[in-house]
Design an enzyme around this catalytic site. Structure first.
Site, short mmCIF file in Angstrom:
data_model
loop_
_atom_site.label_atom_id
_atom_site.label_comp_id
_atom_site.label_asym_id
_atom_site.label_seq_id
_atom_site.Cartn_x
_atom_site.Cartn_y
_atom_site.Cartn_z
N ALA A 241 0.80 -1.23 0.00
CA ALA A 241 0.00 0.00 0.00
C ALA A 241 0.83 1.28 0.00
CB ALA A 241 -0.99 0.03 1.17
N ALA A 242 2.12 1.18 -0.24
CA ALA A 242 2.92 2.42 -0.34
C ALA A 242 2.41 3.27 -1.51
CB ALA A 242 4.39 2.08 -0.53
N GLY A 243 2.11 2.62 -2.63
CA GLY A 243 1.60 3.36 -3.79
C GLY A 243 0.25 4.00 -3.50
N ASP A 244 -0.62 3.30 -2.78
CA ASP A 244 -1.93 3.85 -2.44
C ASP A 244 -1.78 5.02 -1.47
OD1 ASP A 244 -3.21 1.95 -4.02
OD2 ASP A 244 -3.34 0.52 -2.37
#
Length: 299
Positions: A241-244
């Site tokens: 979830a780093a991208g989110d």
């Protein structure tokens, strides 16, 4: 206000030293169930970054559905438009290795029932400043939401993940495209980051290609060639979830009318904080944490 038309999943996360290969069995060190889904993750990230957020999507009538709803509401996200449909909620099976890398299998569940936005959802989208979209809902529903937002003057931010061919009518409705380097290469057929950004820029006003620990490549409206924005140097524990987190924080910054460069730095700081913690929604930083991180980098 930010509206998120997207997925909500329960993440079933196994932590291992090394991910198993085909036919291999390994022993994990921990297992957790963590509310996630790209849409829900982005909604929570944006809310924690200080934005007013409405989530539009679906959960099932199983045990996971109420928990996903409670998690979103607990983060300050408006869930009055969240549907409950018969059957299981979406799930994601995630393996996280000792270096913080991950591999993910998504089973759509209730998300697959969202084949088109409802009239009530279209009204929310039209009132929004920003609409966040991903591709964990059926592509026809995502396209319809994007077109409705474009018609209403709502800024459309798309994360093209899980990666798949993008219909022209969807891409034509996107204002900001945020793709990681693998997604950008798959969409354009070009391996070079700058080449991929240049190609995508012919269709979308603002293109951002995230590069993990190497930061992001951004080609903003009215700017010249794409430029690299460096990421803070941190030790990653879990990149799930780093991208989110990046996208949710970027949307919050955009609503505040931060400059493109500042918005990308703000989003990068949020993502860097998230990878230092385990989990998806559980790893996302507060606005105060993001501001402190930026203040340290500005000093």
């Amino acid at each position: 206000m930010i509206s998120v038309f997207g997925s909500a999943n329960m993440d079933l996360v196994a932590y291992v030293e090394a991910a198993p290969g085909l036919g291999e069995t390994v022993t994990g060190r921990e297992f957790r169930t963590i509310p996630g889904g790209k849409g829900a993750n982005q909604a929570i990230a944006a809310a924690r970054a200080g934005a007013e957020v409405v989530f539009l999507g679906a959960v099932g009538d199983d045990a996971f559905g109420p928990e996903l709803r409670r998690t979103l509401a607990g983060a300050g996200v408006d869930v009055s438009g969240l549907r409950t449909v018969p059957g299981p909620s979406g799930i994601a099976q995630i393996v996280v290795d000792g270096q913080g890398g991950n591999s993910i299998i998504v089973v759509p569940g209730a998300n697959g029932a969202v084949t088109a936005p409802t009239e009530a959802e279209l009204e929310v989208i039209a009132r929004s400043d920003v609409l966040l979209l991903q591709l964990e809902l059926p592509i026809e529903a995502v396209t319809a939401a994007a077109r409705a937002a474009r018609a209403a003057g709502t800024t459309v931010i798309l994360t093209p993940a899980p990666v798949q061919p993008l219909p022209d009518e969807l891409l034509d409705a996107v204002d900001i495209l945020v793709a990681n380097e693998h997604e950008a290469a798959a969409i354009t057929g070009l391996a070079g980051h700058e080449d991929a950004a240049r190609e995508l820029r012919t269709r979308v006003g603002w293109v951002i290609i995230t590069l993990g620990s190497r930061g992001a490549l951004t080609a903003a409206p009215g700017a010249g060639p794409a430029v690299r924005v460096r990421a803070p140097e941190v030790r990653a524990v879990d990149t799930t979830a780093a991208g989110d987190t990046f996208v949710g924080a970027l949307a919050a910054a955009h609503v505040e009318r931060q400059s493109p460069d500042r918005a990308v730095r703000f989003a990068g700081a949020a993502a860097a904080l998230s990878v230092q913690r385990e989990g998806a929604s559980t790893s996302m930083p507060s606005r105060a944490e993001i501001d402190r991180s930026l203040a340290r980098s500005d000093a």
